[in-house]
Design a protein around this motif. Sequence first.
Motif, PDB file in Angstrom:
ATOM      1  N   PRO A   5       0.947  -1.140  -0.046  1.00  0.00           N
ATOM      2  CA  PRO A   5       0.039  -0.015  -0.008  1.00  0.00           C
ATOM      3  C   PRO A   5       0.872   1.144  -0.002  1.00  0.00           C
ATOM      4  O   PRO A   5       1.636   1.583   0.805  1.00  0.00           O
ATOM      5  CB  PRO A   5      -0.880   0.014   1.119  1.00  0.00           C
ATOM      6  N   ASP A   7       0.611   4.222   1.113  1.00  0.00           N
ATOM      7  CA  ASP A   7      -0.374   4.921   2.228  1.00  0.00           C
ATOM      8  C   ASP A   7       0.456   5.210   3.219  1.00  0.00           C
ATOM      9  O   ASP A   7       1.007   4.221   3.855  1.00  0.00           O
ATOM     10  CB  ASP A   7      -1.670   4.062   2.347  1.00  0.00           C
ATOM     11  N   TRP A  16       5.211   8.832   0.241  1.00  0.00           N
ATOM     12  CA  TRP A  16       3.789   8.375   0.216  1.00  0.00           C
ATOM     13  C   TRP A  16       2.967   9.340   1.072  1.00  0.00           C
ATOM     14  O   TRP A  16       1.764   9.450   0.917  1.00  0.00           O
ATOM     15  CB  TRP A  16       3.457   7.028   0.645  1.00  0.00           C
ATOM     16  N   GLY A  20       0.323   9.823  -1.838  1.00  0.00           N
ATOM     17  CA  GLY A  20       0.061   8.464  -1.492  1.00  0.00           C
ATOM     18  C   GLY A  20      -1.381   7.937  -1.812  1.00  0.00           C
ATOM     19  O   GLY A  20      -2.033   9.134  -2.090  1.00  0.00           O
ATOM     20  N   HIS A  21      -1.750   6.971  -1.687  1.00  0.00           N
ATOM     21  CA  HIS A  21      -3.081   6.443  -1.820  1.00  0.00           C
ATOM     22  C   HIS A  21      -3.898   6.307  -0.468  1.00  0.00           C
ATOM     23  O   HIS A  21      -3.637   5.202   0.188  1.00  0.00           O
ATOM     24  CB  HIS A  21      -3.310   5.096  -2.661  1.00  0.00           C
ATOM     25  N   ARG A  22      -4.589   7.372  -0.004  1.00  0.00           N
ATOM     26  CA  ARG A  22      -5.140   7.245   1.241  1.00  0.00           C
ATOM     27  C   ARG A  22      -6.108   6.105   1.207  1.00  0.00           C
ATOM     28  O   ARG A  22      -6.861   6.019   0.444  1.00  0.00           O
ATOM     29  CB  ARG A  22      -5.846   8.560   1.717  1.00  0.00           C
ATOM     30  N   ALA A  24      -5.210   2.819   1.350  1.00  0.00           N
ATOM     31  CA  ALA A  24      -4.710   1.778   0.720  1.00  0.00           C
ATOM     32  C   ALA A  24      -4.547   0.632   1.980  1.00  0.00           C
ATOM     33  O   ALA A  24      -4.423  -0.522   1.711  1.00  0.00           O
ATOM     34  CB  ALA A  24      -3.506   1.853  -0.102  1.00  0.00           C
ATOM     35  N   CYS A  25      -3.950   1.188   2.956  1.00  0.00           N
ATOM     36  CA  CYS A  25      -3.571   0.294   4.187  1.00  0.00           C
ATOM     37  C   CYS A  25      -4.943  -0.415   4.709  1.00  0.00           C
ATOM     38  O   CYS A  25      -4.745  -1.630   4.886  1.00  0.00           O
ATOM     39  CB  CYS A  25      -3.112   1.011   5.473  1.00  0.00           C
TER      40      CYS A  25
END
Length: 114
Positions: A5, A7, A16, A20-22, A24-25
């Motif tokens: 992830p 994130d 990230w 980052g991709h919030r 994703a975690c």
Amino acid sequence: SRTFPLDPACNPHPKWTRAGHRGACDAAITFELVRTVDPDNAVKYVASLFDEPHTIPGSDQYATGIGAEREKRTAMERVRQDIELGASLGLNDIGTPVVYLAGRRFDGWQTPAA
């Protein structure tokens, strides 16, 4: 299959924090729970990430009852291990998705010729 992830909630790489991709975690942890608790629906869950991202069940739906906290900790540990492996392979520099075939990075996998 591994998760990586992008994130900052679970991937500490500074890159990230900015791009980052919030969420994703949470998605990676939930996937690990699904794979552990309900392996027959793991693929269906991953498909739902792309089809209907706002209706995805959270990890609490899969980590219920006795042992729920242990299941969550196990899933989080798997994600952490995947992040460490990915970082050691240089994924923080190139992002995802990345395909490895026979232990070697396979660039160009997304082309029809591949």
